[in-house]
Design a protein around this motif. Structure first.
Motif, PDB file in Angstrom:
ATOM      1  N   GLN A  54       0.818  -1.213   0.000  1.00  0.00           N
ATOM      2  CA  GLN A  54       0.000   0.000   0.000  1.00  0.00           C
ATOM      3  C   GLN A  54       0.853   1.265   0.000  1.00  0.00           C
ATOM      4  O   GLN A  54       0.371   2.335  -0.395  1.00  0.00           O
ATOM      5  N   ALA A  55       2.081   1.139   0.415  1.00  0.00           N
ATOM      6  CA  ALA A  55       3.079   2.218   0.297  1.00  0.00           C
ATOM      7  C   ALA A  55       2.600   3.545   0.881  1.00  0.00           C
ATOM      8  O   ALA A  55       2.895   4.620   0.346  1.00  0.00           O
ATOM      9  N   GLY A  56       1.861   3.483   1.978  1.00  0.00           N
ATOM     10  CA  GLY A  56       1.431   4.709   2.627  1.00  0.00           C
ATOM     11  C   GLY A  56       0.213   5.368   2.012  1.00  0.00           C
ATOM     12  O   GLY A  56      -0.255   6.397   2.521  1.00  0.00           O
ATOM     13  N   ILE A  57      -0.312   4.806   0.944  1.00  0.00           N
ATOM     14  CA  ILE A  57      -1.510   5.360   0.307  1.00  0.00           C
ATOM     15  C   ILE A  57      -2.743   4.879   1.081  1.00  0.00           C
ATOM     16  O   ILE A  57      -2.892   3.679   1.313  1.00  0.00           O
ATOM     17  N   PRO A  58      -3.641   5.767   1.480  1.00  0.00           N
ATOM     18  CA  PRO A  58      -4.855   5.325   2.171  1.00  0.00           C
ATOM     19  C   PRO A  58      -5.675   4.373   1.304  1.00  0.00           C
ATOM     20  O   PRO A  58      -5.930   4.659   0.130  1.00  0.00           O
ATOM     21  N   HIS A  59      -6.050   3.251   1.879  1.00  0.00           N
ATOM     22  CA  HIS A  59      -6.888   2.261   1.198  1.00  0.00           C
ATOM     23  C   HIS A  59      -8.191   2.103   1.988  1.00  0.00           C
ATOM     24  O   HIS A  59      -8.165   1.985   3.215  1.00  0.00           O
ATOM     25  N   HIS A  60      -9.294   2.088   1.278  1.00  0.00           N
ATOM     26  CA  HIS A  60     -10.603   1.961   1.897  1.00  0.00           C
ATOM     27  C   HIS A  60     -11.318   0.709   1.402  1.00  0.00           C
ATOM     28  O   HIS A  60     -10.998   0.174   0.338  1.00  0.00           O
ATOM     29  N   MET A  61     -12.283   0.244   2.169  1.00  0.00           N
ATOM     30  CA  MET A  61     -13.132  -0.908   1.834  1.00  0.00           C
ATOM     31  C   MET A  61     -12.368  -2.229   1.821  1.00  0.00           C
ATOM     32  O   MET A  61     -12.735  -3.156   1.102  1.00  0.00           O
ATOM     33  N   LEU A  62     -11.318  -2.303   2.623  1.00  0.00           N
ATOM     34  CA  LEU A  62     -10.636  -3.563   2.867  1.00  0.00           C
ATOM     35  C   LEU A  62     -11.000  -4.036   4.277  1.00  0.00           C
ATOM     36  O   LEU A  62     -11.009  -3.229   5.213  1.00  0.00           O
ATOM     37  N   SER A  63     -11.307  -5.327   4.423  1.00  0.00           N
ATOM     38  CA  SER A  63     -11.545  -5.919   5.744  1.00  0.00           C
ATOM     39  C   SER A  63     -12.648  -5.177   6.517  1.00  0.00           C
ATOM     40  O   SER A  63     -12.464  -4.772   7.664  1.00  0.00           O
ATOM     41  N   VAL A  64     -13.797  -5.030   5.883  1.00  0.00           N
ATOM     42  CA  VAL A  64     -14.902  -4.305   6.514  1.00  0.00           C
ATOM     43  C   VAL A  64     -16.055  -5.230   6.909  1.00  0.00           C
ATOM     44  O   VAL A  64     -17.068  -4.765   7.429  1.00  0.00           O
ATOM     45  N   ALA A  65     -15.923  -6.537   6.664  1.00  0.00           N
ATOM     46  CA  ALA A  65     -16.994  -7.483   6.997  1.00  0.00           C
ATOM     47  C   ALA A  65     -16.390  -8.743   7.600  1.00  0.00           C
ATOM     48  O   ALA A  65     -15.238  -9.098   7.308  1.00  0.00           O
ATOM     49  N   GLU A  66     -17.156  -9.406   8.435  1.00  0.00           N
ATOM     50  CA  GLU A  66     -16.712 -10.678   9.003  1.00  0.00           C
ATOM     51  C   GLU A  66     -16.861 -11.789   7.966  1.00  0.00           C
ATOM     52  O   GLU A  66     -17.760 -11.740   7.115  1.00  0.00           O
TER      53      GLU A  66
END
Length: 311
Positions: A54-66
């Motif tokens: 990810q190199a410091g770039i904000p990432h969204h919608m990863l690991s948001v559900a069980e």
């Protein structure tokens, strides 16, 4: 118009590497658009980018559900759209990246999904299917929405019940709701990049290498850990390519080597289906990777399109 970029493409085409390079250049943030990367603790088999990648770039919608939860396109849009709006509000560029075309198209359109209230009707329909069989629900659906009843296969119980539920809750068939949704102008007008290889075999070879790398990285341990926690084998997440095959192997249905071969074959077929989906959209800008071409060279091609867009 706010600049939104999408990077789509088949599995293992190099979307992650390209998106990170582009995000660095454009002060962007990445919104994952992958129906399996939403699940927690399923990192290796879903090719979730590591913190290093990810190199410091904000990432969204990863690991948001069980892992045991069902996840849907409506839930994805409900969670991802406010994130996109927040990124825009902060003056940054949302870069929507992934291979789940259904999710990506729905997010861009700003779909208004039929409500899913907790009134008990869904539970009543599920009970009817359990006691009398799904055909009893299909019969009710056929009376109000013959199009959906004819289109949905009897094995697709989830969608059959959903179609009937929508009618009971809204008085509108899901067919009519979907038609009206398609008539609404899209919420966003992104630059749509789609990445793939010039030679299909090059992509297939990369898929094979990725599967081998996943096994070496500990995919079997990841799966055993999920099973040890009691994650149901039949839940949606565990039915994903790369999980169900090795679960079968762990039960003795085949060897681990045979399971890896099945994962490779299923992944190649999935890549073909993804390409078919993306080819339907005439707005796609195709970034075709030649043999040996690097992600930085692909970025050079993308830059030209971005310059033309800004003119």
């Amino acid at each position: 118009m706010p600049q939104i970029i999408t990077i789509a493409g088949p599995t293992a085409s190099g979307k992650t590497a390209l998106s990170i390079l582009l995000a660095k250049e454009m002060d962007g943030e990445i919104v994952s658009c992958d129906s399996m990367q939403v699940y927690k603790d399923m990192d290796i088999g879903t090719a979730k980018p590591t913190p290093e990648e990810q190199a410091g770039i904000p990432h969204h919608m990863l690991s948001v559900a069980e892992p045991w939860e069902d996840f849907s396109v409506s839930r994805y849009c409900a969670m991802a759209d406010p994130i996109v709006e927040d990124i825009l509000r902060r003056g940054k560029s949302p870069i929507i990246v992934g291979g789940t075309g259904l999710y990506m198209d729905a997010l861009i359109r700003g779909n208004a999904f039929a409500p899913c209230p907790s009134t008990g009707r869904r539970e009543e329909l599920e009970a009817l299917a359990a006691s009398q069989g799904i055909e009893a629900v299909i019969e009710r659906l056929r009376a109000v929405d013959p199009g959906s009843a004819a289109r949905l296969h009897p094995s697709d119980q989830k969608r059959i019940i959903r179609a009937m539920e929508v009618y009971l809750e809204t008085g509108m068939t899901i067919t009519e709701h979907n038609r009206k949704t398609q008539e609404i102008p899209p919420k966003y007008h992104p630059i749509r990049f789609t990445l793939t290889d010039r030679q299909r075999q090059t992509l297939y070879d990369r898929i094979d290498r990725r599967v081998d790398a996943m096994v070496e990285a500990g995919l079997i341990d990841e799966i055993q850990g999920l099973l040890a926690r009691g994650i149901p084998e039949k839940c949606t997440a565990m039915q994903a390519i790369g999980y169900k095959e090795f679960v079968a192997a762990l039960h003795g249905a085949c060897s681990l080597e045979e399971a890896a071969g099945q994962v490779k074959q299923s992944s190649r077929r999935y890549a073909k289906r993804q390409l078919t989906w993306f080819r339907r959209n005439p707005e796609n800008i195709w970034l075709i990777r030649e043999d040996g071409q690097t992600s930085m060279e692909i970025l050079d091609s993308a830059r030209q399109y971005l310059r033309d867009f800004d003119k």
